[in-house]
Design a protein around this motif. Structure first.
Motif, short mmCIF file in Angstrom:
data_model
loop_
_atom_site.label_atom_id
_atom_site.label_comp_id
_atom_site.label_asym_id
_atom_site.label_seq_id
_atom_site.Cartn_x
_atom_site.Cartn_y
_atom_site.Cartn_z
N ASP A 88 -0.69 0.34 10.83
CA ASP A 88 -1.33 -0.45 9.79
C ASP A 88 -0.25 -1.17 8.99
OD1 ASP A 88 -3.76 0.32 7.14
OD2 ASP A 88 -2.89 -1.56 7.87
N SER A 105 0.30 -3.40 6.75
CA SER A 105 0.39 -3.60 5.30
C SER A 105 0.83 -2.35 4.54
CB SER A 105 -0.95 -4.10 4.76
OG SER A 105 -1.95 -3.13 4.95
N ASN A 106 0.77 -1.21 5.18
CA ASN A 106 1.11 0.04 4.52
C ASN A 106 2.54 0.49 4.75
OD1 ASN A 106 -1.43 0.36 3.38
ND2 ASN A 106 -2.20 1.54 5.13
N TYR A 107 3.34 -0.35 5.40
CA TYR A 107 4.70 0.05 5.77
C TYR A 107 5.74 -0.94 5.28
CZ TYR A 107 2.66 3.63 8.65
OH TYR A 107 1.97 4.74 9.06
N ASP A 155 6.24 -1.91 1.34
CA ASP A 155 4.83 -2.27 1.50
C ASP A 155 4.30 -3.02 0.28
OD1 ASP A 155 3.22 0.88 0.61
OD2 ASP A 155 5.10 0.00 -0.04
N ASP A 156 4.90 -2.77 -0.88
CA ASP A 156 4.45 -3.50 -2.09
C ASP A 156 5.39 -4.66 -2.40
OD1 ASP A 156 5.75 -1.24 -4.70
OD2 ASP A 156 6.70 -2.21 -2.97
#
Length: 115
Positions: free
Chosen positions: A28, A30-32, A53-54
């Motif tokens: 996934d 967007s989470n990494y 990820d942010d």
């Protein structure tokens, strides 16, 4: 199966620009977070840049002001825009991420900066 595929490496003149891409699959996206690493003959600054990820970003001192990392979550792709390239930037550039304590690397893309 996690897979990272880099592209965009080439031979350029000093002062030139390149954009590297790393297309990621199997997780996934967007989470990494992801990092661009390099391995070259001068063996300096193996970590060029990291984006979390942010979208918190870090650069090695040697590339600050010249390189720009970004990500496109819709395309599962991480980019490294490299400007004002120097001969010492010559290296194989690799994209890397980590999931559940396991590191995943791409196959690398070669950047050569020479006159």
């Amino acid at each position: 199966q996690v897979k990272l595929v880099e592209s965009g490496g080439s031979s350029v003149l000093p002062g030139g620009s390149l954009t590297l891409s790393c297309v990621v699959s199997g997780l996934d996206f967007s989470n990494y977070g992801f990092g661009w690493y390099r391995q070259g003959p001068l063996k300096r600054d193996p970590v060029a840049s990291i984006i979390t990820d942010d979208t918190t970003i870090w650069y090695a001192d040697s590339v600050k002001g010249r390189f720009s990392i970004s990500r496109d979550n819709a395309k599962n792709t991480v980019y490294l825009q490299m400007n004002n390239l120097k001969p010492e930037d010559s290296a194989y550039y690799y994209c890397r991420t980590v999931r559940y304590g396991v590191f995943y690397w791409g196959q690398g893309t070669q950047v050569t900066v020479a006159s």
